[in-house]
Scaffold this active site. Structure first.
Site, mmCIF file in Angstrom:
data_model
loop_
_atom_site.group_PDB
_atom_site.id
_atom_site.type_symbol
_atom_site.label_atom_id
_atom_site.label_comp_id
_atom_site.label_asym_id
_atom_site.label_seq_id
_atom_site.Cartn_x
_atom_site.Cartn_y
_atom_site.Cartn_z
ATOM 1 N N LYS A 84 45.473 -21.948 66.771
ATOM 2 C CA LYS A 84 45.400 -20.573 67.261
ATOM 3 C C LYS A 84 45.109 -19.616 66.106
ATOM 4 O O LYS A 84 45.703 -19.724 65.038
ATOM 5 C CB LYS A 84 46.715 -20.193 67.949
ATOM 6 N N SER A 159 48.461 -14.619 74.882
ATOM 7 C CA SER A 159 47.480 -14.591 73.824
ATOM 8 C C SER A 159 47.015 -15.975 73.388
ATOM 9 O O SER A 159 46.105 -16.098 72.565
ATOM 10 C CB SER A 159 48.063 -13.845 72.610
ATOM 11 N N SER A 183 52.960 -15.704 75.989
ATOM 12 C CA SER A 183 51.704 -16.294 75.526
ATOM 13 C C SER A 183 51.689 -17.807 75.543
ATOM 14 O O SER A 183 50.638 -18.415 75.356
ATOM 15 C CB SER A 183 51.385 -15.790 74.116
#
Length: 482
Positions: A84, A159, A183
């Site tokens: 990520k 996210s 997220s």
């Protein structure tokens, strides 16, 4: 289906077994996933900063040579893995989805990335995230927007949207992510995969104040999530709040008896939370799976006002986002910030010491109320999202079921109570609406009972009629729907 295509269909643990038994090579595994990325990533925009394919195949060849010599780096030996883009992976772009850091390259691995690399993974690139991880919609002006494999006109959530979409599209075996406001829960719901928000301190984080964000795993099976958590978790000298327990136990013994287990269903908090039509019905239909397992499920609410949880969360969240205050003070970098980040910082700058003291006291009171609830119930279940995946051109829903949202993130309030309490939360699929759009539920466990949450998620996965590994229409060539 070709042999190459079949490789990407395996669970991560299955793939690990195939590699270590030398039934498939690391080169074959890398080539299969790179082919999947080449085919679907142009549509989805899930993986960013992808490294050169020849270099990756050369690294995979080296991993094969190591196995031939009798050496394995770990269960992820030869796995392609994308990190990520909020985390640092040495030598790769580390933009955090912000134009401010569009040219930043990481000089070292973050702790969790180093652990994944040490387990044998080959870091192939990054997964997309909204700017600084703010908002449950993955778009930014560096890498663009991430689409949903179940309907590429819609968002993958955020996210950790890039990682969840990459999982659903079989572009990676497992994915890391982070979670402040859902997220690791909203993207799994939107992409029909599994996520886990670990307990505070389970995965090491620097600092003495637990503002909100934790790192954690996502995968297509609960067993894979548990195995990746075992890799990411464990104490670290640089993390003063970490849990000092052996992480290997987190992925062991996932099967147990559930007769008499008591589950509290909070739903929409008796109408307090607005939900898009169909979301609550799908979540409630999933409760029957727990009953088939022998659990007792009943609707019940904690003895605490949800609006008070929300108000204290706003203070905690904006306080944490004041780490970007220096960038805000500089007009040049402030001009590169998205409005939501500016809003967060300006909200935080208005806070007083008394505001923060009251927010801390409110959080303590909420934790005490939830502790009382866990004296009577073993787990709590709640929706993972209040809406289905929406148009990817829309930054955030302005209303739900006719009720206006007063902030850019109010539409994800269903995840906030469990962020504020620090309890472990698994996100599992709940099914699809008539349009083929997925949603999911949260399974909340007692303090530090990450293993128990994983066990319940595993049992649910095994017994649920909706957790069946059905491919997104994008991958099957179907026109849509489920």
């Amino acid at each position: 289906m070709s042999e190459q295509a079949r490789l990407v269909e395996h669970s991560a643990l299955e793939l690990s077994g195939l590699i270590h038994r030398r039934e498939v090579s690391c080169v074959e595994v890398m080539a299969a996933h790179l082919a999947q990325i080449e085919r679907y990533n142009p549509v989805l925009g899930a993986i960013v900063a992808l490294r050169d394919g020849d270099e990756l195949l050369a690294e995979a060849r080296q991993r094969d040579d190591e196995l031939a010599a009798g050496r394995s780096r770990g269960w992820m030996h030869g796995f392609p893995h994308a990190v990520k883009d909020l985390a640092a992976a040495k030598g790769l772009p580390h933009t955090s989805g912000s134009r401010i850091f569009a040219d930043r390259v990481a000089e070292a691995d973050d702790v969790v990335v180093a652990r994944i690399r040490a387990a044998g993974a080959i870091i192939i690139g990054k997964t997309n995230t909204p700017e600084f991880g703010l908002g449950s919609q993955t778009y930014n002006e560096v890498w663009g927007t991430t689409a949903n494999p179940y309907d590429p006109s819609r968002t993958a959530g955020g996210s950790s949207g890039g990682g969840a979409a990459a999982l659903a599209a079989r572009m990676v075996p497992v994915a890391d992510g982070s979670d402040n406001m859902g997220s690791l829960r909203n993207p799994p719901a939107f992409n029909h995969v599994v996520g886990l928000r670990p307990s505070w301190g389970r995965v090491p984080e620097p600092g003495f104040i637990p503002y909100g964000s934790v790192n954690g795993p996502m995968a297509r099976t609960v067993a894979d999530v548990a195995q990746l958590l075992s890799t990411m978790a464990g104490p670290d000298a640089g993390a003063p709040l970490c849990i000092d327990e052996d992480p290997a136990s987190l992925s062991a013994d996932l099967v147990r008896d559930w007769a008499g287990t008591r589950i509290a269903w909070v739903g929409d908090w008796d109408g307090y939370l607005p939900t898009e039509p169909g979301v609550l019905e799908l979540c409630e239909s999933a409760l029957a799976t727990f009953e088939r397992l022998g659990c007792e499920v009943e609707p019940v609410l904690p003895a605490y006002a949800p609006q008070d949880i929300w108000e204290s969360y706003l203070a905690w969240r904006s306080w944490g986002n004041l780490r970007y205050a220096d960038l805000y003070e500089d007009p040049a970098t402030r001009a590169l910030m998205k409005p939501e980040l500016v809003w967060e910082i300006e909200y935080g700058l208005r806070l007083t010491a008394l505001d923060l003291t009251r927010a801390a006291a409110a959080r303590d009171a909420w934790y005490a109320a939830l502790a009382g609830m866990f004296e009577r119930y073993d787990f709590v279940v709640a929706p993972s999202a209040q809406v289905f995946p929406f148009d990817k051109a829309v930054h955030w829903p302005r209303e739900i079921a006719g009720r206006p949202m007063d902030t850019y993130h109010r539409w994800m309030e269903t995840v906030v109570p469990w962020t504020m309490s620090g309890h472990p939360v698994a996100a599992v699929p709940a099914g699809f609406d008539r349009r083929g759009l997925p949603t999911g539920i949260q399974l909340i466990g007692r303090r530090h009972d990450d293993h128990g949450v994983l066990q319940l998620a595993h049992a649910y996965e095994t017994a649920s009629p909706v957790v069946d590994g059905t491919l997104p229409p994008l991958l099957t060539g179907e026109p849509g729907g489920h």
